[in-house]
Design a protein around this motif. Structure first.
Motif, PDB file in Angstrom:
ATOM      1  N   LEU A  39      53.168  39.198  77.044  1.00  0.00           N
ATOM      2  CA  LEU A  39      54.752  40.179  76.532  1.00  0.00           C
ATOM      3  C   LEU A  39      54.827  40.969  76.315  1.00  0.00           C
ATOM      4  CD1 LEU A  39      54.161  37.554  72.625  1.00  0.00           C
ATOM      5  CD2 LEU A  39      55.490  36.680  74.653  1.00  0.00           C
ATOM      6  N   ARG A 103      47.382  32.124  68.680  1.00  0.00           N
ATOM      7  CA  ARG A 103      49.632  31.366  69.130  1.00  0.00           C
ATOM      8  C   ARG A 103      49.542  31.657  67.841  1.00  0.00           C
ATOM      9  NH1 ARG A 103      47.580  27.496  71.692  1.00  0.00           N
ATOM     10  NH2 ARG A 103      47.529  27.999  73.272  1.00  0.00           N
ATOM     11  N   GLN A 106      50.873  35.208  66.842  1.00  0.00           N
ATOM     12  CA  GLN A 106      52.047  34.754  67.855  1.00  0.00           C
ATOM     13  C   GLN A 106      53.080  34.959  67.806  1.00  0.00           C
ATOM     14  OE1 GLN A 106      51.821  34.417  72.261  1.00  0.00           O
ATOM     15  NE2 GLN A 106      50.362  36.567  72.098  1.00  0.00           N
ATOM     16  N   LEU A 107      53.215  33.181  67.209  1.00  0.00           N
ATOM     17  CA  LEU A 107      54.362  33.027  66.717  1.00  0.00           C
ATOM     18  C   LEU A 107      55.200  33.409  65.884  1.00  0.00           C
ATOM     19  CD1 LEU A 107      56.158  30.101  68.763  1.00  0.00           C
ATOM     20  CD2 LEU A 107      54.873  28.784  67.000  1.00  0.00           C
ATOM     21  N   VAL A 110      56.855  36.605  66.253  1.00  0.00           N
ATOM     22  CA  VAL A 110      58.498  36.689  67.387  1.00  0.00           C
ATOM     23  C   VAL A 110      59.378  36.141  66.423  1.00  0.00           C
ATOM     24  CG1 VAL A 110      59.414  35.325  69.468  1.00  0.00           C
ATOM     25  CG2 VAL A 110      56.640  36.616  69.314  1.00  0.00           C
ATOM     26  N   THR A 185      57.556  32.007  72.573  1.00  0.00           N
ATOM     27  CA  THR A 185      56.476  32.556  72.864  1.00  0.00           C
ATOM     28  C   THR A 185      57.330  32.823  74.642  1.00  0.00           C
ATOM     29  OG1 THR A 185      54.370  32.265  73.635  1.00  0.00           O
ATOM     30  CG2 THR A 185      54.429  32.476  71.187  1.00  0.00           C
ATOM     31  N   THR A 186      57.779  33.409  75.219  1.00  0.00           N
ATOM     32  CA  THR A 186      57.706  33.250  76.558  1.00  0.00           C
ATOM     33  C   THR A 186      59.198  33.422  77.012  1.00  0.00           C
ATOM     34  OG1 THR A 186      58.531  30.958  77.025  1.00  0.00           O
ATOM     35  CG2 THR A 186      56.377  30.742  77.754  1.00  0.00           C
TER      36      THR A 186
END
Length: 313
Positions: A39, A103, A106-107, A110, A185-186
Protein backbone atom coordinates in the motif's frame (compact mmCIF):
# COMPACT_ATOMS: atom_id res chain seq x y z
CA UNK A 1 21.23 -44.73 5.71
CA UNK A 2 20.06 -41.12 5.58
CA UNK A 3 19.44 -39.74 2.13
CA UNK A 4 19.71 -36.15 0.91
CA UNK A 5 16.46 -34.81 -0.52
CA UNK A 6 17.08 -32.32 -3.30
CA UNK A 7 14.71 -29.38 -3.53
CA UNK A 8 13.71 -28.58 -7.15
CA UNK A 9 15.72 -25.71 -8.59
CA UNK A 10 12.63 -23.58 -9.21
CA UNK A 11 11.50 -23.72 -5.58
CA UNK A 12 12.23 -20.86 -3.15
CA UNK A 13 10.81 -20.97 0.37
CA UNK A 14 9.67 -17.67 1.89
CA UNK A 15 7.91 -16.88 5.16
CA UNK A 16 6.07 -13.93 6.72
CA UNK A 17 5.09 -12.41 3.38
CA UNK A 18 2.26 -10.44 1.79
CA UNK A 19 1.30 -11.85 -1.60
CA UNK A 20 0.22 -9.86 -4.63
CA UNK A 21 -1.54 -12.03 -7.19
CA UNK A 22 -2.44 -11.35 -10.83
CA UNK A 23 -4.21 -13.64 -13.28
CA UNK A 24 -2.91 -13.18 -16.82
CA UNK A 25 -3.97 -15.42 -19.64
CA UNK A 26 -4.64 -18.82 -18.10
CA UNK A 27 -2.00 -18.57 -15.39
CA UNK A 28 -1.92 -16.98 -11.95
CA UNK A 29 1.28 -15.19 -11.03
CA UNK A 30 2.41 -14.05 -7.59
CA UNK A 31 5.11 -11.88 -6.07
CA UNK A 32 6.30 -11.93 -2.46
CA UNK A 33 6.33 -8.57 -0.68
CA UNK A 34 7.06 -7.30 2.81
CA UNK A 35 3.99 -6.74 4.96
CA UNK A 36 2.45 -3.22 4.81
CA UNK A 37 4.79 -2.15 1.98
CA UNK A 38 2.45 -2.74 -0.96
CA UNK A 39 0.00 0.00 0.00
CA UNK A 40 2.86 2.37 0.75
CA UNK A 41 4.24 1.73 -2.74
CA UNK A 42 0.85 2.19 -4.42
CA UNK A 43 0.22 5.45 -2.59
CA UNK A 44 3.68 6.78 -3.44
CA UNK A 45 5.06 6.75 0.11
CA UNK A 46 7.57 4.02 -0.76
CA UNK A 47 9.38 4.23 -4.11
CA UNK A 48 12.24 1.74 -3.69
CA UNK A 49 11.26 -1.73 -4.96
CA UNK A 50 13.99 -3.32 -2.84
CA UNK A 51 12.04 -2.23 0.24
CA UNK A 52 8.82 -3.73 -1.14
CA UNK A 53 9.87 -7.08 -2.63
CA UNK A 54 11.22 -9.91 -0.52
CA UNK A 55 12.79 -11.33 -3.67
CA UNK A 56 12.68 -10.04 -7.28
CA UNK A 57 11.09 -13.20 -8.67
CA UNK A 58 7.71 -14.06 -10.17
CA UNK A 59 6.05 -17.16 -8.73
CA UNK A 60 3.29 -19.52 -9.71
CA UNK A 61 2.92 -20.28 -6.01
CA UNK A 62 4.81 -18.46 -3.27
CA UNK A 63 3.55 -20.87 -0.60
CA UNK A 64 5.04 -23.81 -2.52
CA UNK A 65 8.13 -21.86 -3.46
CA UNK A 66 7.45 -22.50 -7.15
CA UNK A 67 8.84 -19.80 -9.45
CA UNK A 68 7.17 -19.09 -12.79
CA UNK A 69 8.92 -20.68 -15.82
CA UNK A 70 10.15 -18.17 -18.38
CA UNK A 71 7.92 -19.74 -21.04
CA UNK A 72 4.82 -19.01 -18.96
CA UNK A 73 5.94 -15.41 -18.48
CA UNK A 74 6.55 -14.98 -22.22
CA UNK A 75 3.10 -16.31 -23.12
CA UNK A 76 1.33 -14.12 -20.58
CA UNK A 77 3.31 -10.87 -20.73
CA UNK A 78 5.06 -11.01 -24.11
CA UNK A 79 8.44 -12.38 -25.06
CA UNK A 80 10.29 -9.08 -24.85
CA UNK A 81 8.90 -7.86 -21.51
CA UNK A 82 11.65 -7.66 -18.85
CA UNK A 83 11.01 -9.45 -15.56
CA UNK A 84 11.20 -6.14 -13.69
CA UNK A 85 8.35 -4.74 -15.82
CA UNK A 86 6.30 -7.88 -15.15
CA UNK A 87 6.86 -7.45 -11.40
CA UNK A 88 5.79 -3.79 -11.64
CA UNK A 89 2.57 -4.75 -13.45
CA UNK A 90 1.71 -7.38 -10.86
CA UNK A 91 2.51 -4.95 -8.04
CA UNK A 92 0.31 -2.20 -9.49
CA UNK A 93 -2.63 -4.24 -10.82
CA UNK A 94 -2.58 -7.39 -8.72
CA UNK A 95 -4.81 -8.32 -5.82
CA UNK A 96 -3.14 -8.26 -2.44
CA UNK A 97 -3.56 -11.42 -0.38
CA UNK A 98 -3.56 -10.83 3.38
CA UNK A 99 -4.88 -12.60 6.46
CA UNK A 100 -8.35 -11.80 7.78
CA UNK A 101 -7.12 -9.87 10.83
CA UNK A 102 -4.58 -7.93 8.79
CA UNK A 103 -7.18 -7.19 6.11
CA UNK A 104 -9.64 -5.87 8.67
CA UNK A 105 -7.01 -3.66 10.35
CA UNK A 106 -5.88 -2.38 6.96
CA UNK A 107 -9.43 -1.58 5.88
CA UNK A 108 -10.17 0.22 9.13
CA UNK A 109 -6.99 2.28 8.83
CA UNK A 110 -7.82 3.41 5.28
CA UNK A 111 -11.46 4.01 6.23
CA UNK A 112 -10.52 6.31 9.11
CA UNK A 113 -8.09 8.22 6.90
CA UNK A 114 -10.76 8.74 4.22
CA UNK A 115 -13.29 10.00 6.77
CA UNK A 116 -10.76 12.44 8.26
CA UNK A 117 -9.92 13.90 4.84
CA UNK A 118 -13.57 14.28 3.83
CA UNK A 119 -14.58 15.83 7.16
CA UNK A 120 -11.86 18.45 6.76
CA UNK A 121 -12.92 19.52 3.27
CA UNK A 122 -16.74 19.60 3.38
CA UNK A 123 -18.97 22.03 5.27
CA UNK A 124 -22.65 22.71 5.87
CA UNK A 125 -23.47 25.29 3.15
CA UNK A 126 -25.82 27.16 5.47
CA UNK A 127 -23.55 27.64 8.48
CA UNK A 128 -20.17 27.03 6.75
CA UNK A 129 -19.28 24.78 9.68
CA UNK A 130 -17.62 21.39 9.36
CA UNK A 131 -19.39 18.15 10.19
CA UNK A 132 -18.04 15.69 12.73
CA UNK A 133 -16.33 12.58 11.42
CA UNK A 134 -19.23 10.56 12.84
CA UNK A 135 -21.77 12.44 10.71
CA UNK A 136 -19.65 12.07 7.57
CA UNK A 137 -19.21 8.37 8.30
CA UNK A 138 -22.97 7.91 8.73
CA UNK A 139 -23.74 9.78 5.48
CA UNK A 140 -21.27 7.66 3.49
CA UNK A 141 -22.63 4.51 5.09
CA UNK A 142 -26.09 5.59 3.95
CA UNK A 143 -24.83 5.91 0.38
CA UNK A 144 -23.03 2.57 0.33
CA UNK A 145 -25.93 0.70 1.94
CA UNK A 146 -28.29 1.89 -0.81
CA UNK A 147 -26.20 0.89 -3.78
CA UNK A 148 -23.90 3.89 -3.81
CA UNK A 149 -26.52 6.64 -3.86
CA UNK A 150 -29.61 7.93 -2.09
CA UNK A 151 -32.33 10.27 -3.17
CA UNK A 152 -31.87 13.85 -2.04
CA UNK A 153 -34.05 15.16 0.71
CA UNK A 154 -36.64 17.81 -0.15
CA UNK A 155 -34.50 20.31 1.74
CA UNK A 156 -31.46 19.32 -0.29
CA UNK A 157 -33.31 19.75 -3.58
CA UNK A 158 -34.33 23.24 -2.73
CA UNK A 159 -31.04 24.36 -1.20
CA UNK A 160 -29.28 25.19 -4.44
CA UNK A 161 -25.94 24.74 -2.68
CA UNK A 162 -24.55 21.72 -4.48
CA UNK A 163 -21.52 22.21 -6.71
CA UNK A 164 -21.84 21.70 -10.49
CA UNK A 165 -21.38 17.93 -10.05
CA UNK A 166 -24.74 17.50 -8.33
CA UNK A 167 -26.82 14.45 -9.19
CA UNK A 168 -29.69 16.30 -10.83
CA UNK A 169 -27.64 18.26 -13.35
CA UNK A 170 -25.61 15.16 -14.14
CA UNK A 171 -28.75 13.22 -14.95
CA UNK A 172 -30.07 15.97 -17.15
CA UNK A 173 -26.86 16.10 -19.15
CA UNK A 174 -26.58 12.32 -19.40
CA UNK A 175 -23.41 12.30 -17.34
CA UNK A 176 -22.41 9.49 -15.03
CA UNK A 177 -23.50 10.30 -11.49
CA UNK A 178 -20.79 9.84 -8.80
CA UNK A 179 -21.52 6.95 -6.45
CA UNK A 180 -20.01 5.52 -3.28
CA UNK A 181 -19.85 1.83 -2.41
CA UNK A 182 -17.36 1.88 0.45
CA UNK A 183 -13.63 1.90 1.17
CA UNK A 184 -11.24 -0.58 -0.44
CA UNK A 185 -7.59 -1.33 0.30
CA UNK A 186 -6.43 -1.28 -3.32
CA UNK A 187 -6.67 2.52 -3.75
CA UNK A 188 -5.07 5.36 -1.82
CA UNK A 189 -7.08 7.12 0.90
CA UNK A 190 -6.66 10.45 -0.90
CA UNK A 191 -8.23 9.25 -4.16
CA UNK A 192 -11.07 7.51 -2.30
CA UNK A 193 -11.74 10.66 -0.27
CA UNK A 194 -12.16 12.59 -3.52
CA UNK A 195 -14.65 9.97 -4.78
CA UNK A 196 -16.51 10.14 -1.46
CA UNK A 197 -16.78 13.94 -1.63
CA UNK A 198 -18.11 13.82 -5.19
CA UNK A 199 -20.80 11.32 -4.17
CA UNK A 200 -21.82 13.29 -1.07
CA UNK A 201 -22.08 16.50 -3.08
CA UNK A 202 -24.00 14.77 -5.87
CA UNK A 203 -26.59 13.04 -3.66
CA UNK A 204 -26.68 15.25 -0.54
CA UNK A 205 -27.68 12.68 2.12
CA UNK A 206 -26.72 15.60 4.37
CA UNK A 207 -26.35 19.15 3.07
CA UNK A 208 -22.68 19.57 2.10
CA UNK A 209 -20.48 21.71 -0.10
CA UNK A 210 -16.74 22.04 -0.54
CA UNK A 211 -14.98 24.27 1.95
CA UNK A 212 -13.93 27.42 0.12
CA UNK A 213 -10.38 28.53 -0.62
CA UNK A 214 -9.17 31.92 0.58
CA UNK A 215 -7.18 33.69 -2.14
CA UNK A 216 -5.40 36.95 -2.82
CA UNK A 217 -5.64 38.18 -6.43
CA UNK A 218 -3.36 40.97 -7.63
CA UNK A 219 -3.73 42.74 -10.96
CA UNK A 220 -2.26 45.93 -12.56
CA UNK A 221 -4.79 48.78 -12.43
CA UNK A 222 -4.07 49.55 -16.09
CA UNK A 223 -5.68 46.25 -17.08
CA UNK A 224 -8.73 46.29 -14.77
CA UNK A 225 -10.99 48.37 -17.01
CA UNK A 226 -10.07 46.55 -20.21
CA UNK A 227 -12.71 44.30 -21.77
CA UNK A 228 -12.23 40.66 -20.80
CA UNK A 229 -11.34 38.47 -23.76
CA UNK A 230 -11.75 34.93 -22.44
CA UNK A 231 -14.79 32.76 -21.84
CA UNK A 232 -16.59 32.49 -18.53
CA UNK A 233 -16.25 29.17 -16.78
CA UNK A 234 -17.06 28.78 -13.12
CA UNK A 235 -14.76 25.83 -12.72
CA UNK A 236 -13.64 22.51 -14.08
CA UNK A 237 -16.67 20.64 -12.75
CA UNK A 238 -19.09 23.03 -14.42
CA UNK A 239 -17.06 22.88 -17.60
CA UNK A 240 -17.54 19.13 -17.68
CA UNK A 241 -21.27 19.43 -17.08
CA UNK A 242 -22.05 22.28 -19.41
CA UNK A 243 -19.41 21.96 -22.11
CA UNK A 244 -17.60 25.02 -23.38
CA UNK A 245 -18.09 28.25 -21.46
CA UNK A 246 -20.28 31.03 -22.69
CA UNK A 247 -19.00 34.29 -24.08
CA UNK A 248 -19.59 37.16 -21.71
CA UNK A 249 -19.04 40.89 -21.65
CA UNK A 250 -17.51 42.95 -18.87
CA UNK A 251 -14.15 44.22 -17.70
CA UNK A 252 -11.26 42.19 -16.35
CA UNK A 253 -12.17 43.39 -12.86
CA UNK A 254 -15.80 42.30 -13.29
CA UNK A 255 -14.70 38.87 -14.41
CA UNK A 256 -12.29 38.41 -11.51
CA UNK A 257 -14.95 39.39 -8.99
CA UNK A 258 -17.43 36.98 -10.62
CA UNK A 259 -15.24 34.11 -9.39
CA UNK A 260 -15.09 35.45 -5.83
CA UNK A 261 -18.06 34.29 -3.75
CA UNK A 262 -17.31 36.62 -0.87
CA UNK A 263 -14.93 39.60 -0.90
CA UNK A 264 -13.00 40.07 2.32
CA UNK A 265 -10.93 43.14 1.35
CA UNK A 266 -10.40 45.14 -1.81
CA UNK A 267 -7.77 47.84 -2.19
CA UNK A 268 -5.58 49.74 -4.67
CA UNK A 269 -1.93 50.24 -3.84
CA UNK A 270 -0.07 52.36 -6.35
CA UNK A 271 -0.32 50.68 -9.74
CA UNK A 272 -1.77 47.41 -8.36
CA UNK A 273 -5.27 46.38 -7.38
CA UNK A 274 -5.70 43.62 -4.81
CA UNK A 275 -8.71 41.61 -3.67
CA UNK A 276 -8.80 38.99 -0.91
CA UNK A 277 -11.80 36.69 -0.86
CA UNK A 278 -13.28 33.20 -0.88
CA UNK A 279 -13.48 31.02 -4.00
CA UNK A 280 -14.91 27.58 -4.75
CA UNK A 281 -12.06 25.06 -5.23
CA UNK A 282 -13.41 24.17 -8.68
CA UNK A 283 -12.96 27.78 -9.85
CA UNK A 284 -9.36 28.14 -8.66
CA UNK A 285 -7.69 26.68 -11.75
CA UNK A 286 -9.85 28.61 -14.20
CA UNK A 287 -9.33 31.88 -12.31
CA UNK A 288 -5.57 31.36 -12.42
CA UNK A 289 -5.66 30.69 -16.16
CA UNK A 290 -7.78 33.80 -16.71
CA UNK A 291 -5.39 36.01 -14.71
CA UNK A 292 -2.34 34.68 -16.56
CA UNK A 293 -3.98 35.12 -19.96
CA UNK A 294 -5.40 38.61 -19.41
CA UNK A 295 -2.38 40.08 -17.61
CA UNK A 296 0.32 38.23 -19.58
CA UNK A 297 1.93 37.13 -16.34
CA UNK A 298 1.74 40.50 -14.56
CA UNK A 299 -1.15 39.41 -12.30
CA UNK A 300 -1.04 36.63 -9.74
CA UNK A 301 -3.24 34.41 -7.57
CA UNK A 302 -2.00 33.39 -4.12
CA UNK A 303 -3.55 30.72 -1.90
CA UNK A 304 -3.91 32.04 1.65
CA UNK A 305 -5.92 29.08 2.97
CA UNK A 306 -6.68 25.81 1.16
CA UNK A 307 -9.93 25.08 3.03
CA UNK A 308 -11.74 27.69 5.11
CA UNK A 309 -14.10 26.16 7.65
CA UNK A 310 -15.70 27.16 10.95
CA UNK A 311 -15.53 25.03 14.07
CA UNK A 312 -17.81 25.70 17.02
CA UNK A 313 -19.33 29.06 17.80
Amino acid sequence: MPQNINQPSNQIRLTNVSLVRLKKGKKRFEIACYKNKVLEYRSGVETDLDNVLQIPNVFLSVSKGQTAPSEDLKKAFGGKTPVNDIIMEILKKGEMQVGEKERHAQLERVHNEVIDIVAGKLVDPRSKRIYTTGMIDKALDQLSSQGGAVQKTDEGKGSGTATPTNGESSKEKGKEVPTWTGVVTTKSAKSQALDAMKALIAWQPILVTRARMRLRVTCPTSILKQAAKGQTKKGSDEEDADGAGEKSTGTVKDRILSYVEQVETQDTMGSEWEVVGFVEPGAFKVLGEFIRGETKGRGRVEVLDMAVTHEGD
